[in-house]
Motif scaffolding. Structure first.
Motif, PDB file in Angstrom:
ATOM      1  N   PRO A  28       0.812  -1.222   0.000  1.00  0.00           N
ATOM      2  CA  PRO A  28       0.000   0.000   0.000  1.00  0.00           C
ATOM      3  C   PRO A  28       0.844   1.271   0.000  1.00  0.00           C
ATOM      4  CG  PRO A  28      -0.859  -1.583   1.585  1.00  0.00           C
ATOM      5  CD  PRO A  28       0.457  -2.122   1.108  1.00  0.00           C
ATOM      6  N   ASN A  29       1.958   1.255   0.749  1.00  0.00           N
ATOM      7  CA  ASN A  29       2.815   2.438   0.796  1.00  0.00           C
ATOM      8  C   ASN A  29       3.524   2.674  -0.532  1.00  0.00           C
ATOM      9  OD1 ASN A  29       2.160   3.182   3.404  1.00  0.00           O
ATOM     10  ND2 ASN A  29       3.822   2.010   4.326  1.00  0.00           N
ATOM     11  N   LEU A  30       3.966   1.612  -1.169  1.00  0.00           N
ATOM     12  CA  LEU A  30       4.610   1.763  -2.468  1.00  0.00           C
ATOM     13  C   LEU A  30       3.630   2.318  -3.495  1.00  0.00           C
ATOM     14  CD1 LEU A  30       6.778  -1.488  -2.559  1.00  0.00           C
ATOM     15  CD2 LEU A  30       7.607   0.867  -2.415  1.00  0.00           C
ATOM     16  N   ARG A  31       2.394   1.885  -3.431  1.00  0.00           N
ATOM     17  CA  ARG A  31       1.381   2.400  -4.349  1.00  0.00           C
ATOM     18  C   ARG A  31       1.173   3.902  -4.116  1.00  0.00           C
ATOM     19  NH1 ARG A  31       0.360   1.242  -9.087  1.00  0.00           N
ATOM     20  NH2 ARG A  31       0.470   3.493  -9.305  1.00  0.00           N
ATOM     21  N   LYS A  32       1.131   4.311  -2.845  1.00  0.00           N
ATOM     22  CA  LYS A  32       0.984   5.733  -2.523  1.00  0.00           C
ATOM     23  C   LYS A  32       2.169   6.541  -3.033  1.00  0.00           C
ATOM     24  CE  LYS A  32      -1.609   4.874   1.758  1.00  0.00           C
ATOM     25  NZ  LYS A  32      -1.516   4.923   3.247  1.00  0.00           N
ATOM     26  N   LEU A  33       3.355   5.982  -2.883  1.00  0.00           N
ATOM     27  CA  LEU A  33       4.558   6.684  -3.334  1.00  0.00           C
ATOM     28  C   LEU A  33       4.570   6.835  -4.852  1.00  0.00           C
ATOM     29  CD1 LEU A  33       7.117   4.914  -0.994  1.00  0.00           C
ATOM     30  CD2 LEU A  33       6.553   7.356  -0.939  1.00  0.00           C
ATOM     31  N   ILE A  34       4.211   5.765  -5.553  1.00  0.00           N
ATOM     32  CA  ILE A  34       4.149   5.833  -7.012  1.00  0.00           C
ATOM     33  C   ILE A  34       3.163   6.907  -7.451  1.00  0.00           C
ATOM     34  CG2 ILE A  34       3.427   4.586  -9.087  1.00  0.00           C
ATOM     35  CD1 ILE A  34       4.488   2.017  -7.705  1.00  0.00           C
ATOM     36  N   ASP A  35       1.986   6.901  -6.852  1.00  0.00           N
ATOM     37  CA  ASP A  35       0.964   7.889  -7.216  1.00  0.00           C
ATOM     38  C   ASP A  35       1.437   9.308  -6.897  1.00  0.00           C
ATOM     39  OD1 ASP A  35      -0.632   5.805  -8.030  1.00  0.00           O
ATOM     40  OD2 ASP A  35      -1.869   5.785  -6.212  1.00  0.00           O
ATOM     41  N   GLY A  36       2.103   9.461  -5.750  1.00  0.00           N
ATOM     42  CA  GLY A  36       2.603  10.783  -5.361  1.00  0.00           C
ATOM     43  C   GLY A  36       3.671  11.295  -6.307  1.00  0.00           C
ATOM     44  N   PHE A  37       4.572  10.413  -6.709  1.00  0.00           N
ATOM     45  CA  PHE A  37       5.626  10.804  -7.632  1.00  0.00           C
ATOM     46  C   PHE A  37       5.061  11.120  -9.013  1.00  0.00           C
ATOM     47  CE2 PHE A  37       8.738  10.165  -4.564  1.00  0.00           C
ATOM     48  CZ  PHE A  37       9.998  10.452  -5.073  1.00  0.00           C
ATOM     49  N   ARG A  38       4.099  10.328  -9.449  1.00  0.00           N
ATOM     50  CA  ARG A  38       3.505  10.608 -10.754  1.00  0.00           C
ATOM     51  C   ARG A  38       2.787  11.957 -10.741  1.00  0.00           C
ATOM     52  NH1 ARG A  38       4.871   6.276 -13.206  1.00  0.00           N
ATOM     53  NH2 ARG A  38       4.268   4.157 -12.661  1.00  0.00           N
ATOM     54  N   MET A  77      13.056   8.182   5.873  1.00  0.00           N
ATOM     55  CA  MET A  77      11.747   8.819   5.910  1.00  0.00           C
ATOM     56  C   MET A  77      10.660   7.759   5.829  1.00  0.00           C
ATOM     57  SD  MET A  77      12.447  12.008   3.243  1.00  0.00           S
ATOM     58  CE  MET A  77      11.022  12.981   3.756  1.00  0.00           C
ATOM     59  N   THR A  78       9.501   8.066   6.372  1.00  0.00           N
ATOM     60  CA  THR A  78       8.337   7.205   6.202  1.00  0.00           C
ATOM     61  C   THR A  78       7.587   7.649   4.938  1.00  0.00           C
ATOM     62  OG1 THR A  78       6.880   8.642   7.472  1.00  0.00           O
ATOM     63  CG2 THR A  78       8.115   6.946   8.701  1.00  0.00           C
ATOM     64  N   THR A  79       6.639   6.833   4.518  1.00  0.00           N
ATOM     65  CA  THR A  79       5.817   7.203   3.360  1.00  0.00           C
ATOM     66  C   THR A  79       5.085   8.515   3.605  1.00  0.00           C
ATOM     67  OG1 THR A  79       5.529   4.904   2.692  1.00  0.00           O
ATOM     68  CG2 THR A  79       3.886   6.472   1.920  1.00  0.00           C
TER      69      THR A  79
END
Length: 216
Positions: free
Chosen positions: A61-71, A204-206
């Motif tokens: 879930p955190n990786l998905r959030k990071l991908i979306d945030g970076f995009r 850092m955390t997500t």
């Protein structure tokens, strides 16, 4: 009598360097390491219940959030996966051969996990060593793109993540380890790894990363 040698002071610009820089989408890359079917699949889930739980409930879930945030920030998202470059795997590092890491070229095991699927313009780099810096041209690519800050996420915290963080630091990048975007076989191994490589990176955390992106 000889006079004592006066030691030169470091340059003021060097003394002012810090890991705590602002987010710059043009210079920052999210790197997902070994987020692939070989690392997490139904067989692994049965064999490694702790690892399975960490992936399902925290890391994915955190990786998905990071991908979306970076995009959303129009920043680079890059992947590296373990994958042979040749049919018989002769290109693998000696350590991969000794460790019996065999991920066939073009195989299902080499594919990125479906929940984290790369976009059409994302770079996916096959590697055959623990550190992506050692067996690929990623450094060349990152410098071509203008990246100096590398957020390292994925698996396993105490193996490929550890090695990549240290190598990125030695090669002149600013590594950031997203501590809840990584996982390994036990909490103890995860915590020990992060504590040991903390001198090489910003941790850092997500939630902290997403807040950092929001302040750009």
């Amino acid at each position: 009598m000889p006079q004592p040698t006066t030691l030169a002071a470091q340059r003021p610009d060097d003394a002012a360097l810090t890991r705590e820089g602002p987010f710059d989408p043009k210079r920052t890359c999210l790197l997902l390491v070994d987020a692939q079917n070989y690392v997490w699949n139904p067989e692994v889930a049965k064999r490694e219940p702790y690892f399975d739980k960490q992936l399902r409930e925290t890391a994915l879930p955190n990786l998905r959030k990071l991908i979306d945030g970076f995009r959303a920030a129009k920043a680079e998202v890059m992947y590296t996966v373990m994958e042979n470059l040749t049919e018989d795997g002769r290109d693998r590092s000696l350590d991969y051969k000794l460790s019996k890491f065999w991920i066939a070229k073009g195989s299902w095991e080499a594919k990125v996990l479906d929940p984290l699927k790369p976009g059409p313009d994302d770079i996916v780099i096959p590697k055959t060593s623990s550190s992506v810096m050692n067996s690929t041209n990623i450094e060349y690519l990152l410098r071509n793109i203008g990246i100096d800050t590398l957020l390292v996420t994925g698996f396993l915290t105490d193996q490929c993540i550890d090695h990549t963080v240290r190598d990125a630091a030695d090669r002149g990048f600013y590594p950031v380890c997203v501590t809840d975007g990584c996982a390994t076989r036990s909490q103890e191994r995860h915590d020990n790894a992060i504590n040991l490589f903390k001198g090489y990176c910003r941790r850092m955390t997500t939630a902290e990363v997403l807040g950092w992106i929001g302040k750009k």
